[in-house]
Design a protein around this motif. Structure first.
Motif, PDB file in Angstrom:
ATOM      1  N   MET A 352       7.405  -3.755  20.241  1.00 22.84           N
ATOM      2  CA  MET A 352       7.946  -4.360  19.029  1.00 22.84           C
ATOM      3  C   MET A 352       6.857  -4.549  17.982  1.00 22.84           C
ATOM      4  SD  MET A 352       9.961  -7.977  18.496  1.00 22.84           S
ATOM      5  CE  MET A 352       8.423  -8.890  18.567  1.00 22.84           C
ATOM      6  N   LEU A 353       5.661  -4.957  18.408  1.00 20.68           N
ATOM      7  CA  LEU A 353       4.555  -5.101  17.470  1.00 20.68           C
ATOM      8  C   LEU A 353       4.256  -3.772  16.783  1.00 20.68           C
ATOM      9  CD1 LEU A 353       2.066  -7.361  19.479  1.00 20.68           C
ATOM     10  CD2 LEU A 353       3.384  -7.990  17.446  1.00 20.68           C
ATOM     11  N   ALA A 354       4.273  -2.695  17.561  1.00 12.92           N
ATOM     12  CA  ALA A 354       4.006  -1.379  16.989  1.00 12.92           C
ATOM     13  C   ALA A 354       5.101  -0.963  16.017  1.00 12.92           C
ATOM     14  CB  ALA A 354       3.865  -0.345  18.110  1.00 12.92           C
ATOM     15  N   MET A 355       6.359  -1.237  16.374  1.00 10.81           N
ATOM     16  CA  MET A 355       7.472  -0.851  15.518  1.00 10.81           C
ATOM     17  C   MET A 355       7.479  -1.659  14.219  1.00 10.81           C
ATOM     18  SD  MET A 355       9.039   1.615  17.051  1.00 10.81           S
ATOM     19  CE  MET A 355      10.647   1.709  16.282  1.00 10.81           C
ATOM     20  N   CYS A 356       7.147  -2.936  14.300  1.00 12.01           N
ATOM     21  CA  CYS A 356       7.111  -3.771  13.094  1.00 12.01           C
ATOM     22  C   CYS A 356       5.997  -3.331  12.148  1.00 12.01           C
ATOM     23  CB  CYS A 356       6.909  -5.234  13.473  1.00 12.01           C
ATOM     24  SG  CYS A 356       8.344  -6.002  14.274  1.00 12.01           S
ATOM     25  N   ALA A 357       4.937  -2.778  12.703  1.00  9.10           N
ATOM     26  CA  ALA A 357       3.804  -2.362  11.868  1.00  9.10           C
ATOM     27  C   ALA A 357       4.101  -1.084  11.086  1.00  9.10           C
ATOM     28  CB  ALA A 357       2.567  -2.156  12.749  1.00  9.10           C
ATOM     29  N   ALA A 358       5.001  -0.248  11.584  1.00 11.34           N
ATOM     30  CA  ALA A 358       5.248   1.048  10.960  1.00 11.34           C
ATOM     31  C   ALA A 358       5.685   0.949   9.496  1.00 11.34           C
ATOM     32  CB  ALA A 358       6.265   1.831  11.785  1.00 11.34           C
ATOM     33  N   PRO A 359       6.662   0.099   9.141  1.00 11.84           N
ATOM     34  CA  PRO A 359       7.056   0.022   7.723  1.00 11.84           C
ATOM     35  C   PRO A 359       5.918  -0.432   6.812  1.00 11.84           C
ATOM     36  CG  PRO A 359       8.699  -1.029   9.128  1.00 11.84           C
ATOM     37  CD  PRO A 359       7.509  -0.759   9.983  1.00 11.84           C
ATOM     38  N   ILE A 360       5.026  -1.288   7.327  1.00 11.73           N
ATOM     39  CA  ILE A 360       3.879  -1.728   6.535  1.00 11.73           C
ATOM     40  C   ILE A 360       3.014  -0.524   6.167  1.00 11.73           C
ATOM     41  CG2 ILE A 360       1.801  -3.166   6.528  1.00 11.73           C
ATOM     42  CD1 ILE A 360       3.226  -5.025   8.501  1.00 11.73           C
ATOM     43  N   GLY A 361       2.786   0.353   7.150  1.00  7.86           N
ATOM     44  CA  GLY A 361       1.984   1.537   6.900  1.00  7.86           C
ATOM     45  C   GLY A 361       2.623   2.473   5.893  1.00  7.86           C
ATOM     46  N   ALA A 362       3.940   2.655   5.999  1.00  7.55           N
ATOM     47  CA  ALA A 362       4.637   3.536   5.063  1.00  7.55           C
ATOM     48  C   ALA A 362       4.520   2.999   3.633  1.00  7.55           C
ATOM     49  CB  ALA A 362       6.103   3.660   5.465  1.00  7.55           C
ATOM     50  N   PHE A 363       4.721   1.688   3.471  1.00  8.19           N
ATOM     51  CA  PHE A 363       4.605   1.083   2.142  1.00  8.19           C
ATOM     52  C   PHE A 363       3.167   1.193   1.626  1.00  8.19           C
ATOM     53  CE2 PHE A 363       3.398  -2.675  -0.344  1.00  8.19           C
ATOM     54  CZ  PHE A 363       4.244  -2.536  -1.443  1.00  8.19           C
ATOM     55  N   LEU A 364       2.191   0.931   2.499  1.00  7.87           N
ATOM     56  CA  LEU A 364       0.785   0.986   2.111  1.00  7.87           C
ATOM     57  C   LEU A 364       0.405   2.382   1.646  1.00  7.87           C
ATOM     58  CD1 LEU A 364      -1.998  -0.466   2.018  1.00  7.87           C
ATOM     59  CD2 LEU A 364      -2.347   0.331   4.373  1.00  7.87           C
ATOM     60  N   GLY A 365       0.844   3.401   2.393  1.00  7.13           N
ATOM     61  CA  GLY A 365       0.517   4.765   2.013  1.00  7.13           C
ATOM     62  C   GLY A 365       1.093   5.134   0.656  1.00  7.13           C
ATOM     63  N   GLY A 366       2.358   4.801   0.434  1.00  6.68           N
ATOM     64  CA  GLY A 366       2.981   5.106  -0.838  1.00  6.68           C
ATOM     65  C   GLY A 366       2.328   4.378  -2.001  1.00  6.68           C
ATOM     66  N   TRP A 367       1.984   3.104  -1.795  1.00  7.12           N
ATOM     67  CA  TRP A 367       1.378   2.315  -2.870  1.00  7.12           C
ATOM     68  C   TRP A 367      -0.013   2.830  -3.221  1.00  7.12           C
ATOM     69  CZ3 TRP A 367      -2.868  -1.205  -2.416  1.00  7.12           C
ATOM     70  CH2 TRP A 367      -3.153  -1.881  -3.612  1.00  7.12           C
ATOM     71  N   LEU A 368      -0.833   3.111  -2.211  1.00  4.15           N
ATOM     72  CA  LEU A 368      -2.189   3.585  -2.478  1.00  4.15           C
ATOM     73  C   LEU A 368      -2.181   4.937  -3.176  1.00  4.15           C
ATOM     74  CD1 LEU A 368      -4.020   2.594   0.842  1.00  4.15           C
ATOM     75  CD2 LEU A 368      -4.335   1.577  -1.415  1.00  4.15           C
ATOM     76  N   ALA A 369      -1.261   5.822  -2.764  1.00  8.25           N
ATOM     77  CA  ALA A 369      -1.177   7.134  -3.403  1.00  8.25           C
ATOM     78  C   ALA A 369      -0.742   7.010  -4.857  1.00  8.25           C
ATOM     79  CB  ALA A 369      -0.215   8.031  -2.633  1.00  8.25           C
ATOM     80  N   THR A 370       0.160   6.071  -5.138  1.00  5.55           N
ATOM     81  CA  THR A 370       0.645   5.875  -6.506  1.00  5.55           C
ATOM     82  C   THR A 370      -0.402   5.203  -7.384  1.00  5.55           C
ATOM     83  OG1 THR A 370       2.916   5.668  -5.692  1.00  5.55           O
ATOM     84  CG2 THR A 370       2.472   4.834  -7.901  1.00  5.55           C
ATOM     85  N   ALA A 371      -1.070   4.202  -6.826  1.00  9.51           N
ATOM     86  CA  ALA A 371      -2.026   3.432  -7.623  1.00  9.51           C
ATOM     87  C   ALA A 371      -3.369   4.129  -7.782  1.00  9.51           C
ATOM     88  CB  ALA A 371      -2.228   2.061  -6.980  1.00  9.51           C
TER      89      ALA A 371
END
Length: 428
Positions: A352-371
């Protein structure tokens, strides 16, 4: 962990076959469900709902599911779950045949399949140490074979098979997946029964779930094992979110080349799973886990700096090898040291810890690429992986691993009975 020349029991062959068949079906549905959704709508949000629905059960019921698995007979949980998933898939197959398939139905099916996966995977993780007598060397060999088969079926064979079957009709891949679940249920049903790990007790389900989570967070070794995939998911999802765009803009490759990149990563995963036991024997499990984590971080760093597709493919293969070895060594160690009656809860908490972390990574990747820049998420992911390696190195050291294995061996001795929910022994 020391080597062991004993053969895996016959029952493991049936379990391996069942999970291999089921992984093939998972690969088919992994490709078919999004493609089916694409035949119904072009709305990105609707497509995202179908994709996200399959992960929601882990986020909502992960720890409670583990507590239930610790109450139930694990073999029965596995075959009943797969039989239920086979029956479930008949519904969208019929809807596709009658041309009444819809996005809400696909999302509901994805959610229920994910819920079934929660129970099956947790029960299988808890059943394996019982089948193998919690022997560390046998667990590494078994997990290596299971991981290799899962990668081959769900990563190589399943997705193209799903796409090809969809060309024959919208119901065909769903029916194929249903058949895979039915075959898996029959094979699991033939496995040897194991004693129930926990007698009937009066504690509430919530209290038992909390005890399982506390067991993970209260033990530095188990916490270190749980942090690796959790932090790793943040990093890898940040990379995965922008990988296709990175490959197109920076490496100048198209759809076919991108497929080859993913194949390189999967090939590395197979190699890593195959050599995991050897690494554990040569380096010690703790040191091997630290090395594979460092390899992952350095490989992602190499991917970010890759000047051409060939270097990028090599970096992804190396990263895949590190991931493959980690996903054999970590679960094997956890299965060897966690008491049988807590195995379901500990496994589900870590997952569950691993699954909860996945959306954070997806958001982080998109934000860093955009910014910033398309390479920035990759550099950030590499830094995160290397920092995680440094933080968890002492938590999963060889000394802690050996101390935990000795404690587990003493606990298994009939002359040293355990309490139902012991406080974890902190390795020094």
């Amino acid at each position: 962990m020391t080597s062991d020349i004993r053969k895996l029991p016959t029952g493991f062959g049936r379990l391996w076959t069942a999970q291999t068949v089921s992984s093939l079906g998972d690969g088919v549905s992994h490709a078919a469900l999004p493609l089916l959704a694409l035949t119904l709508t072009r709305d990105p949000m609707a497509l995202a709902v179908v994709t996200a629905a399959g992960t929601l059960p882990w986020l909502l019921f992960g720890v409670l599911g583990g507590a239930l698995v610790d109450r139930w007979d694990r073999r029965r949980t596995m075959w009943v779950t797969d039989a239920a998933r086979a029956a479930l898939l008949a519904i969208p197959a019929a809807a596709a045949g009658l041309d009444v398939l819809s996005i809400p139905l696909l999302a509901a099916v994805a959610f229920l399949l994910g819920l079934g996966g929660l129970f099956f995977d947790t029960a299988a993780t808890a059943y394996l140490p019982d089948l193998l007598g919690r022997d560390p060397a046998l667990l590494e060999r078994a997990n290596s074979r299971l991981r290799g088969a899962q990668t081959a079926m769900s990563g190589f064979a399943g997705p193209p098979a799903g796409s090809a079957l969809l060309a024959l009709g919208r119901a065909v891949p769903l029916l194929a997946d249903a058949v895979s679940f039915a075959l898996s249920a029959l094979l699991v049903r033939s496995l040897p029964a194991m004693p129930r790990p926990m007698p009937e007790i009066r504690e509430s389900l919530l209290r038992q779930a909390r005890a399982g989570a506390s067991y993970v967070f209260g033990d530095r070794l188990l916490l270190g094992l749980a942090l690796r995939p959790a932090v790793g998911n943040i990093a890898f999802l940040a990379v995965e979110t922008v990988l296709a765009l990175f490959a197109h803009e920076r490496l100048g490759i198209g759809t076919f080349g991108f497929g080859l990149l993913l194949t390189a990563e999967a090939t590395g995963g197979l190699l890593g799973a195959a050599i995991a036991s050897h690494l554990g024997r040569r380096l010690g499990t703790g040191t091997a886990l630290t090395c594979t984590a460092a390899v992952e971080g350095l490989a992602v760093l190499g991917l970010a700096a890759a000047p051409n597709p060939y270097v990028a493919g090599l970096a992804l293969a190396v990263c895949g090898a590190g991931m493959g070895a980690t996903m054999v060594l970590g679960p094997s160690l956890r299965q060897a040291i966690v008491p049988a009656h807590l195995m379901g809860r500990v496994a589900s908490t870590s997952r569950m810890l691993a699954m909860c972390a996945a959306p954070i990574g997806a958001f982080l990747g998109g934000w860093l690429a955009t910014a910033y820049d398309i390479r920035t998420p990759l550099y950030a992911a590499a830094g995160l992986l290397l920092a995680m390696t440094a933080v968890t190195a002492t938590m999963t050291s060889n000394r802690r691993v050996e101390a935990a294995l000795r404690a587990a061996s003493r606990a298994d001795d009939p002359e040293h009975p355990q309490s139902p929910d012991p406080v974890p022994e902190r390795a020094v």
